[in-house]
Scaffold this active site. Sequence first.
Site, PDB file in Angstrom:
ATOM      1  N   ASN A 139       1.094  -1.102  -0.370  1.00  0.00           N
ATOM      2  CA  ASN A 139       0.128  -0.087  -0.233  1.00  0.00           C
ATOM      3  C   ASN A 139       0.732   1.383   0.089  1.00  0.00           C
ATOM      4  O   ASN A 139       1.617   1.940   0.806  1.00  0.00           O
ATOM      5  CB  ASN A 139      -1.129   0.070   1.294  1.00  0.00           C
ATOM      6  CG  ASN A 139      -1.882   1.342   1.397  1.00  0.00           C
ATOM      7  OD1 ASN A 139      -1.713   2.255   0.325  1.00  0.00           O
ATOM      8  ND2 ASN A 139      -2.225   1.540   2.651  1.00  0.00           N
ATOM      9  N   TRP A 140       0.938   1.484  -1.228  1.00  0.00           N
ATOM     10  CA  TRP A 140       2.096   2.705  -1.112  1.00  0.00           C
ATOM     11  C   TRP A 140       1.179   4.028  -0.723  1.00  0.00           C
ATOM     12  O   TRP A 140       2.190   5.543  -0.484  1.00  0.00           O
ATOM     13  CB  TRP A 140       2.084   3.068  -2.670  1.00  0.00           C
ATOM     14  CG  TRP A 140       2.731   1.792  -3.206  1.00  0.00           C
ATOM     15  CD1 TRP A 140       3.524   0.733  -3.011  1.00  0.00           C
ATOM     16  CD2 TRP A 140       3.539   1.940  -4.959  1.00  0.00           C
ATOM     17  NE1 TRP A 140       4.261   0.323  -4.117  1.00  0.00           N
ATOM     18  CE2 TRP A 140       3.830   0.996  -4.672  1.00  0.00           C
ATOM     19  CE3 TRP A 140       3.186   3.356  -6.237  1.00  0.00           C
ATOM     20  CZ2 TRP A 140       4.805   0.946  -6.398  1.00  0.00           C
ATOM     21  CZ3 TRP A 140       4.496   2.490  -7.028  1.00  0.00           C
ATOM     22  CH2 TRP A 140       4.447   1.396  -7.646  1.00  0.00           C
ATOM     23  N   LYS A 141       0.044   3.453  -0.267  1.00  0.00           N
ATOM     24  CA  LYS A 141      -0.240   5.313   0.560  1.00  0.00           C
ATOM     25  C   LYS A 141      -0.509   7.036  -0.793  1.00  0.00           C
ATOM     26  O   LYS A 141      -0.238   6.309  -1.640  1.00  0.00           O
ATOM     27  CB  LYS A 141      -0.092   5.337   1.578  1.00  0.00           C
ATOM     28  CG  LYS A 141      -0.414   4.574   2.388  1.00  0.00           C
ATOM     29  CD  LYS A 141      -0.155   4.621   4.079  1.00  0.00           C
ATOM     30  CE  LYS A 141       0.094   3.749   4.554  1.00  0.00           C
ATOM     31  NZ  LYS A 141      -0.012   3.559   5.791  1.00  0.00           N
ATOM     32  N   SER A 175       3.851  -2.522  10.401  1.00  0.00           N
ATOM     33  CA  SER A 175       4.760  -2.710  10.582  1.00  0.00           C
ATOM     34  C   SER A 175       6.019  -3.870   9.989  1.00  0.00           C
ATOM     35  O   SER A 175       6.839  -3.982  10.997  1.00  0.00           O
ATOM     36  CB  SER A 175       5.444  -1.999  11.741  1.00  0.00           C
ATOM     37  OG  SER A 175       4.966  -0.504  12.355  1.00  0.00           O
ATOM     38  N   GLU A 211      -6.646   4.391   7.940  1.00  0.00           N
ATOM     39  CA  GLU A 211      -6.868   5.681   7.628  1.00  0.00           C
ATOM     40  C   GLU A 211      -8.153   6.529   6.863  1.00  0.00           C
ATOM     41  O   GLU A 211      -8.575   7.130   7.187  1.00  0.00           O
ATOM     42  CB  GLU A 211      -5.578   5.877   7.100  1.00  0.00           C
ATOM     43  CG  GLU A 211      -4.350   6.362   7.466  1.00  0.00           C
ATOM     44  CD  GLU A 211      -3.070   5.678   6.698  1.00  0.00           C
ATOM     45  OE1 GLU A 211      -2.673   5.805   5.800  1.00  0.00           O
ATOM     46  OE2 GLU A 211      -1.901   5.075   7.114  1.00  0.00           O
ATOM     47  N   GLY A 241       2.764   2.290  11.444  1.00  0.00           N
ATOM     48  CA  GLY A 241       3.035   2.617  10.670  1.00  0.00           C
ATOM     49  C   GLY A 241       4.415   3.335  11.771  1.00  0.00           C
ATOM     50  O   GLY A 241       5.157   4.744  11.529  1.00  0.00           O
ATOM     51  N   GLY A 246       2.659  -0.899   4.391  1.00  0.00           N
ATOM     52  CA  GLY A 246       2.539   0.223   4.404  1.00  0.00           C
ATOM     53  C   GLY A 246       4.102   0.516   4.430  1.00  0.00           C
ATOM     54  O   GLY A 246       4.667   0.022   2.841  1.00  0.00           O
ATOM     55  N   GLY A 247       4.495   1.379   5.079  1.00  0.00           N
ATOM     56  CA  GLY A 247       5.884   2.057   4.948  1.00  0.00           C
ATOM     57  C   GLY A 247       6.916   0.950   3.899  1.00  0.00           C
ATOM     58  O   GLY A 247       7.598   1.434   3.137  1.00  0.00           O
ATOM     59  N   GLU A 304      -5.372  -5.120  10.212  1.00  0.00           N
ATOM     60  CA  GLU A 304      -4.141  -4.144  10.795  1.00  0.00           C
ATOM     61  C   GLU A 304      -4.454  -3.039  12.000  1.00  0.00           C
ATOM     62  O   GLU A 304      -5.329  -2.256  11.724  1.00  0.00           O
ATOM     63  CB  GLU A 304      -4.285  -3.167   9.675  1.00  0.00           C
ATOM     64  CG  GLU A 304      -3.975  -4.557   8.172  1.00  0.00           C
ATOM     65  CD  GLU A 304      -3.386  -3.119   6.986  1.00  0.00           C
ATOM     66  OE1 GLU A 304      -2.487  -2.548   7.155  1.00  0.00           O
ATOM     67  OE2 GLU A 304      -4.365  -1.916   7.183  1.00  0.00           O
ATOM     68  N   HIS A 355      -9.395   0.608   4.983  1.00  0.00           N
ATOM     69  CA  HIS A 355      -8.053   1.086   5.628  1.00  0.00           C
ATOM     70  C   HIS A 355      -8.716   1.417   6.394  1.00  0.00           C
ATOM     71  O   HIS A 355      -9.321   2.984   6.748  1.00  0.00           O
ATOM     72  CB  HIS A 355      -6.819   1.614   4.503  1.00  0.00           C
ATOM     73  CG  HIS A 355      -5.706   1.205   5.212  1.00  0.00           C
ATOM     74  ND1 HIS A 355      -5.888   2.428   6.464  1.00  0.00           N
ATOM     75  CD2 HIS A 355      -4.746   0.868   4.601  1.00  0.00           C
ATOM     76  CE1 HIS A 355      -4.045   2.193   6.451  1.00  0.00           C
ATOM     77  NE2 HIS A 355      -3.620   0.801   6.161  1.00  0.00           N
TER      78      HIS A 355
HETATM   79  C1  PEP Z   1      -0.511   0.339   6.102  1.00  0.00           C
HETATM   80  O1  PEP Z   1      -1.228   1.261   5.968  1.00  0.00           O
HETATM   81  O2  PEP Z   1      -1.927  -0.712   5.985  1.00  0.00           O
HETATM   82  C2  PEP Z   1       0.089  -0.630   6.590  1.00  0.00           C
HETATM   83  C3  PEP Z   1       0.351  -1.683   7.184  1.00  0.00           C
HETATM   84  O3  PEP Z   1       1.279   0.308   7.048  1.00  0.00           O
HETATM   85  P1  PEP Z   1       3.079   0.049   7.260  1.00  0.00           P
HETATM   86  O4  PEP Z   1       3.086  -1.031   7.018  1.00  0.00           O
HETATM   87  O5  PEP Z   1       3.644   1.055   7.710  1.00  0.00           O
HETATM   88  O6  PEP Z   1       2.647   0.101   9.065  1.00  0.00           O
END
Ligand code: PEP
Length: 269
Positions: free
Chosen positions: A11-13, A231, A117, A191, A252-253, A185, A115
């Site tokens: 997920n590049w956001k 994470s 967010e 994050g 994500g990251g 999640e 998600h």
């Molecule tokens: C996400 O936002 O879907 C996610 C899992 O982010 P991160 O890996 O950065 O925690």
Amino acid sequence: MDQRRPLIAGNWKMNGLVADGVALAEALVERSRRHPGLPPDAAAEVPPDVPAALPCDVLVCPPFTLVDRVLQTVSGTKIAVGGQDCHAEASGARTGDVSAEMLKDLGCRYVIVGHSERRADHGEDDRTVRLKAEAALRAGLIAIVCVGETEAERDAGQTEAVVARQIAGSVPAAATPETVVVAYEPVWAIGTGKTATPAEAQAVHARIRAELNALLGSDAAARMRILYGGSVKPGNAAELLGQPDIDGALVGGASLKAEDFWGIVGAAK
Ligand code: PEP
């Protein structure tokens, strides 16, 4: 083939201008062409017209502005592309929104819905998320339905109750293992660098599968993939993915660095 083939989804956001997105997609394509297990040199590559077998399904979800360019870049490989959100309706006066049909039309195969967010920043509740997931199914996309508790809910001992309620409210009644993937999640792990321990994550995944069983029946529940997100990194992926009810990762990251993302792909066996 395993009953549940792992899925590693990036997920590049809201990250990346065109050049960044294309470069990242190119770096993933380059890695996808190497025979797994062989050293990363030219001799280990397969011809571009023979996609290497990947250890799992691989998906990237760029921002809308990059979807078309990334689709072009990964064309001919086994890397799938998805959206990060869609509207519940197919078209109409919805300024700024994008429909599932539009994503499908471009060539997307998946879309993330619900998600945390989106739930937090755009006030999306379980019903909205379910309508979006239904739109994905209507359009022929696979919906990745996200659930997860906040830190306060976790501290109050409500994790499983919250996640069970989100599953009951967000997963369409018509969901099948072919059309829906669930992503657990924990909001406090996204994050932040904090990750649920593999045992903690496994316990919640098992509860999610029980909830899916009640909702969709035992066959669907046994075959539906449940991803863990929060994470995930190359260093913790193997242990998380080794849990019996963790069928992949939503990343994500670490999905913004080809090496890290591919390290997680390599951990999925
Ligand atoms: C996400 O936002 O879907 C996610 C899992 O982010 P991160 O890996 O950065 O925690």
